[in-house]
Scaffold this motif. Structure first.
Motif, PDB file in Angstrom:
ATOM      1  N   LYS A   1       0.716  -1.151   0.010  1.00 32.10           N
ATOM      2  CA  LYS A   1       0.039  -0.121   0.002  1.00 32.10           C
ATOM      3  C   LYS A   1       0.711   1.204  -0.022  1.00 32.10           C
ATOM      4  N   ASP A   2       0.579   2.291  -0.961  1.00 33.90           N
ATOM      5  CA  ASP A   2       1.275   3.396  -0.944  1.00 33.90           C
ATOM      6  C   ASP A   2       2.743   3.199  -1.146  1.00 33.90           C
ATOM      7  N   ASP A   3       3.170   2.149  -1.862  1.00 34.06           N
ATOM      8  CA  ASP A   3       4.673   1.755  -2.105  1.00 34.06           C
ATOM      9  C   ASP A   3       5.407   1.475  -0.825  1.00 34.06           C
ATOM     10  N   THR A   4       4.835   1.419   0.209  1.00 36.83           N
ATOM     11  CA  THR A   4       5.686   1.091   1.561  1.00 36.83           C
ATOM     12  C   THR A   4       6.818   0.144   1.596  1.00 36.83           C
ATOM     13  N   GLU A   5       6.496  -0.856   0.618  1.00 38.34           N
ATOM     14  CA  GLU A   5       7.683  -2.226   0.328  1.00 38.34           C
ATOM     15  C   GLU A   5       7.334  -2.508  -0.990  1.00 38.34           C
ATOM     16  N   THR A   6       8.228  -3.203  -1.558  1.00 39.16           N
ATOM     17  CA  THR A   6       8.196  -3.869  -2.731  1.00 39.16           C
ATOM     18  C   THR A   6       8.720  -5.301  -2.496  1.00 39.16           C
ATOM     19  N   ALA A   7       8.575  -6.092  -3.627  1.00 31.28           N
ATOM     20  CA  ALA A   7       9.160  -7.483  -3.754  1.00 31.28           C
ATOM     21  C   ALA A   7      10.600  -7.523  -3.470  1.00 31.28           C
ATOM     22  N   THR A   8      10.948  -8.744  -3.279  1.00 25.32           N
ATOM     23  CA  THR A   8      12.507  -8.938  -3.112  1.00 25.32           C
ATOM     24  C   THR A   8      12.868 -10.167  -3.892  1.00 25.32           C
ATOM     25  N   PRO A   9      13.764 -10.128  -4.968  1.00 29.36           N
ATOM     26  CA  PRO A   9      14.109 -11.306  -5.690  1.00 29.36           C
ATOM     27  C   PRO A   9      14.713 -12.180  -4.899  1.00 29.36           C
ATOM     28  N   ALA A  10      14.901 -13.616  -5.086  1.00 28.06           N
ATOM     29  CA  ALA A  10      15.482 -14.731  -4.337  1.00 28.06           C
ATOM     30  C   ALA A  10      16.922 -14.770  -4.830  1.00 28.06           C
ATOM     31  N   TYR A  11      17.672 -14.976  -3.809  1.00 28.62           N
ATOM     32  CA  TYR A  11      19.422 -15.052  -3.961  1.00 28.62           C
ATOM     33  C   TYR A  11      19.734 -16.226  -2.964  1.00 28.62           C
ATOM     34  N   ALA A  12      21.218 -16.719  -3.395  1.00 29.18           N
ATOM     35  CA  ALA A  12      21.887 -17.809  -2.962  1.00 29.18           C
ATOM     36  C   ALA A  12      23.208 -17.250  -2.642  1.00 29.18           C
ATOM     37  N   LEU A  13      23.716 -17.602  -1.434  1.00 25.65           N
ATOM     38  CA  LEU A  13      24.927 -17.080  -0.850  1.00 25.65           C
ATOM     39  C   LEU A  13      25.680 -18.347  -0.671  1.00 25.65           C
ATOM     40  N   LEU A  14      26.956 -18.300  -1.238  1.00 28.55           N
ATOM     41  CA  LEU A  14      27.841 -19.750  -0.993  1.00 28.55           C
ATOM     42  C   LEU A  14      28.824 -19.180  -0.036  1.00 28.55           C
ATOM     43  N   GLY A  15      29.281 -20.156   0.760  1.00 25.71           N
ATOM     44  CA  GLY A  15      30.138 -19.834   1.919  1.00 25.71           C
ATOM     45  C   GLY A  15      30.868 -21.303   2.188  1.00 25.71           C
ATOM     46  N   ALA A  16      32.207 -20.850   2.818  1.00 29.08           N
ATOM     47  CA  ALA A  16      32.868 -22.154   3.215  1.00 29.08           C
ATOM     48  C   ALA A  16      33.796 -21.680   4.711  1.00 29.08           C
ATOM     49  N   SER A  17      34.152 -22.544   5.251  1.00 27.15           N
ATOM     50  CA  SER A  17      35.217 -22.388   6.452  1.00 27.15           C
ATOM     51  C   SER A  17      35.987 -23.255   6.676  1.00 27.15           C
ATOM     52  N   VAL A  18      37.315 -23.243   7.527  1.00 30.52           N
ATOM     53  CA  VAL A  18      38.081 -24.097   7.908  1.00 30.52           C
ATOM     54  C   VAL A  18      38.541 -23.522   9.191  1.00 30.52           C
ATOM     55  N   GLY A  19      39.102 -24.423  10.081  1.00 31.81           N
ATOM     56  CA  GLY A  19      39.385 -23.879  11.514  1.00 31.81           C
ATOM     57  C   GLY A  19      40.035 -25.397  12.242  1.00 31.81           C
TER      58      GLY A  19
ATOM     59  N   ILE B   1      39.343 -19.535   9.078  1.00 27.61           N
ATOM     60  CA  ILE B   1      39.256 -18.841   7.698  1.00 27.61           C
ATOM     61  C   ILE B   1      37.762 -18.939   7.429  1.00 27.61           C
ATOM     62  N   ILE B   2      37.031 -17.937   7.113  1.00 29.09           N
ATOM     63  CA  ILE B   2      35.660 -17.754   6.897  1.00 29.09           C
ATOM     64  C   ILE B   2      35.446 -17.231   5.521  1.00 29.09           C
ATOM     65  N   GLY B   3      34.788 -17.664   4.617  1.00 28.84           N
ATOM     66  CA  GLY B   3      34.552 -17.063   3.370  1.00 28.84           C
ATOM     67  C   GLY B   3      32.966 -16.776   3.246  1.00 28.84           C
ATOM     68  N   SER B   4      32.449 -15.876   2.864  1.00 32.40           N
ATOM     69  CA  SER B   4      31.083 -15.474   2.724  1.00 32.40           C
ATOM     70  C   SER B   4      30.845 -14.791   1.387  1.00 32.40           C
ATOM     71  N   ASN B   5      29.805 -15.317   0.799  1.00 32.95           N
ATOM     72  CA  ASN B   5      29.179 -14.783  -0.646  1.00 32.95           C
ATOM     73  C   ASN B   5      30.480 -14.898  -1.488  1.00 32.95           C
ATOM     74  N   LEU B   6      30.786 -16.079  -1.760  1.00 31.93           N
ATOM     75  CA  LEU B   6      32.053 -16.341  -2.268  1.00 31.93           C
ATOM     76  C   LEU B   6      31.959 -16.168  -4.049  1.00 31.93           C
ATOM     77  N   THR B   7      30.570 -16.256  -4.390  1.00 31.38           N
ATOM     78  CA  THR B   7      30.234 -15.926  -5.911  1.00 31.38           C
ATOM     79  C   THR B   7      30.211 -14.334  -6.143  1.00 31.38           C
ATOM     80  N   ASP B   8      30.406 -13.662  -5.128  1.00 36.04           N
ATOM     81  CA  ASP B   8      30.070 -12.083  -5.261  1.00 36.04           C
ATOM     82  C   ASP B   8      28.958 -11.702  -5.799  1.00 36.04           C
TER      83      ASP B   8
END
Length: 667
Positions: A597-615, A630-637
């Motif tokens: 209503k009145d453009d309070t919000e809009t839809a948001t597309p789907a997304y997938a984030l790839l991560g990896a870690s070692v310790g 070592i923690i990697g986030s959003n590896l596909t940018d």
């Protein structure tokens, strides 16, 4: 909705498939799950075993916290099913539980509820994550424990436990992140000598502008965070007494989607958020129970600098006194608790600009809770009555003085029963209560950090929720499953919505309104370990919320599936101990349910984030000398907007690829 049903069906198929267990010897995993079931958490009548809690509870243990990266403590726990965050760049996050945030989530730190003007969008929780030992997440109405505001649930940040008698030591930890140049360190020391316990910690964190593949570097997104804390206490046969001090300072830039400042030092506009806290925590053993008294004082000072680096525009100062007096113990076969708890507040406007009126607040609540085992059933419940007094001050022609009283009655009744050797059934019905905050009642002005002009409604009534929770757990040597469903009806649900008009400052006008709301959803977590070193886990969560007979509600997170493959390489006390390698995928579905209503919000597309870690921990001469991660986030940018990102509506994407390096040296 179809995607949600498909994902749930797939997860249940996985559960059925893995029920055909192999017979690989994996006794260490079996004992780990026994240990998890025996975890002690915060219950209605005092500490309780996790397996006896009728409402959903999650626990994030120290080893899991250490292996996560994040700009703040909320960011580090937001991967938990049913938990999400309202984000502003890389340094500010606000917790959301099952689609509800702000004053509907109570955060407990150092034994008292954290009060930091949590109605505001553009600052997070004023807690140094380095001093958090473990996190408890209670989902569902918890007004019995903390009175007004805990409609969605509670986050409890547990401090580091005291050392054994005669021991002392400390640690040095550090972290570096590649995307935003974040560097941080934390130094701590603690001891227990002749009944005296003490600790101290100092932390520092700095970040320059973060970047992503669409915006490049995001101007003025750097921040500085600093924290210091200390505790001294005494253990005696009669009980204990502890005095805690803490200081938190956050200086973030305010992102506006333009500018050329990409360095570590935020430029105009920016904030200074300071939080001071002193807590006295005391317990006296009395017969079969304990008498607990917690007293706290905290001051939150939030300043926004827009035109000058010397004179703040907005300057809020909030002083809060917390008190909690309760007896917890047992009588016959009952676990009981009763007491009195509440807080008093004084809020002042010290800047030239004002958004909400100055006010005085006092509330008090009396409660009684009980837990009893009847055959194989564990029953628990209680009652609480609250009364909040609020007086708002007048200010020229901007605010009119008004006074309100908000009574509240909360109740809960729950049951837990094991079914056979592997299953546990849970059910809980709870009524919660939340009084409207001053922003909802009395705001009248430009909210600089949110790009809008807000107008409150002093006639708003309190929110009352009635929620039912059902849960079914399955635990065996090779498979563990936790399934939770909930449905909630909330009378007088309050939210801000655009009214289609513009203010003189060329900002959209938002007004606070209320209605009858219906929320429903749940979480499903599956962990399969066919051999003792390998864990295949998935956690799905979703919530749907709408005004009854009307529109979808705003600020509801999208359905989410978080999956991880983790290989634990060693737990044998060798040179590389507790070593692991993990790969994860964080899939957020498209959010088509939004307040349009009145453009309070809009839809948001789907997304997938790839991560990896070692310790791993490094063990030398039988002692842990170093922990490395070592923690990697959003590896596909991936360039993406979370549905709850406040920067989505000015076209600023979240952080791109990021690699975190963490180290801890105990001594």
């Amino acid at each position: 909705m179809k995607k949600t049903i498909i994902i749930l069906s797939l997860l249940f198929v996985c559960m059925a498939a893995t029920a055909q267990e192999s017979h690989t010897d994996s006794t260490d995993v079996f004992y780990k799950h026994l240990e998890l079931k025996e975890l002690v958490v915060t219950g209605l009548a005092g500490d309780a075993k996790m397996k006896e809690m009728p409402a959903p509870v999650s626990v994030i243990r120290p080893a899991d916290l250490a292996a996560r990266a994040g700009g703040n403590i909320i960011n580090a726990i937001a991967a938990e099913p049913g938990v999400s965050e309202i984000t502003t760049g890389g340094g500010i996050s606000k917790p959301v539980i099952r689609g509800m945030g702000y004053n509907r989530v109570v955060v407990v730190s150092d034994g008292i509820r954290q009060e930091g003007q949590q109605w505001g969008d553009e600052h997070g929780i004023e807690v140094d994550g380095n001093g958090v030992h473990s996190v408890e997440i209670l989902k569902g109405p918890a007004s019995l424990m903390y009175g007004s505001d805990a409609l969605a649930g509670i986050l409890i940040f547990h401090p580091e436990p005291a050392r054994a008698a005669g021991e002392f030591g400390g640690s040095l930890s550090s972290e570096y992140q590649t995307n935003n140049g974040l560097w941080a360190y934390s130094l701590s020391a603690d001891g227990n000598v002749k009944g005296w316990i003490w600790n101290g910690r100092f932390s520092d964190k700095h970040s320059h502008a973060y970047k992503n593949s669409i915006n490049g570097k995001v101007a003025n997104s750097g921040f500085m965070q600093r924290g210091a804390s200390a505790m001294i206490g005494r253990n005696e046969d009669w009980g204990y007494s502890r005095l805690r001090f803490s200081y938190y300072h956050l200086k973030p830039g305010m992102i506006e989607g333009e500018g050329d400042n990409y360095g570590y030092k935020p430029d105009l506009p920016f904030q200074h958020v300071r939080h001071f806290k002193v807590v006295s925590d005391n317990t006296i053993h009395l017969g079969s129970g304990n008498l607990k008294l917690i007293l706290g004082w905290q001051q939150n000072r939030r300043q926004e600098f827009e035109e000058s680096t010397d004179e703040p525009g907005l300057d809020f100062r909030l002083n809060t006194v917390n008190y909690d007096l309760r007896w917890q113990g047992s009588a016959s076969d009952w676990k009981l608790a009763f007491g009195l708890a509440g807080m008093g507040q004084i809020s002042d406007n010290l800047g030239e600009e004002v958004l909400i009126p100055a006010y005085r607040l006092f509330d008090a609540g009396v409660f009684a809770t009980a837990t009893k085992s009847v055959g194989e059933w564990t029953l628990s419940g209680g009652l609480r009555a609250d009364l909040r007094w609020l007086h708002s001050k007048a200010l020229e022609d901007r605010f009119q003085a008004f006074s309100r009283r908000f009574p509240g009655l909360s109740a809960s009744l729950g049951a837990v029963r094991p079914i056979g050797e592997h299953f546990t059934f849970r059910a809980n019905v709870a009524r919660g209560f939340r009084a409207p905050n001053l922003a909802e009642l009395g705001s009248n002005g430009e909210h600089e950090g949110t790009f809008r002009f807000e107008i409150g409604n002093k006639d708003l009534d309190p929110e009352y929720s009635l929620q039912a929770d059902l849960g079914l757990d399955y635990s065996s040597r090779y498979v563990s499953v936790r399934a939770s469903l909930f449905t909630s009806r909330i009378d007088n649900y309050i939210f801000a919505a655009r009214n289609g008009m513009m203010a003189e400052e060329d900002l959209p006008i938002y007004v606070f309104k209320s209605g009858l709301a219906h929320l429903q959803g749940g979480e499903l977590a599956v962990d399969v370990h066919p051999v003792h070193q390998l864990h295949l886990s998935s956690a799905f969560s979703c919530v749907y919320a709408n005004e009854v007979g009307g529109d979808d509600l705003p600020l509801i997170p999208a359905p989410r599936l978080f999956s991880e493959i983790k290989w634990e390489l060693s737990h044998d006390g060798s040179l590389f101990n507790n070593a692991f390698v993990a790969l994860n995928l964080d899939w957020n579905l498209r959010q088509n349910h939004f307040y349009a209503k009145d453009d309070t919000e809009t839809a948001t597309p789907a997304y997938a984030l790839l991560g990896a870690s070692v310790g791993t921990d490094l063990i030398i001469k039988g002692k842990k000398r170093l922990s490395l991660y070592i923690i990697g986030s959003n590896l596909t940018d991936k360039a993406y907007f979370p549905h709850l990102s406040r920067l989505k509506y000015i076209g600023v994407y979240n952080m791109g690829r990021n690699i975190s390096f963490k180290m801890e040296i105990p001594f």
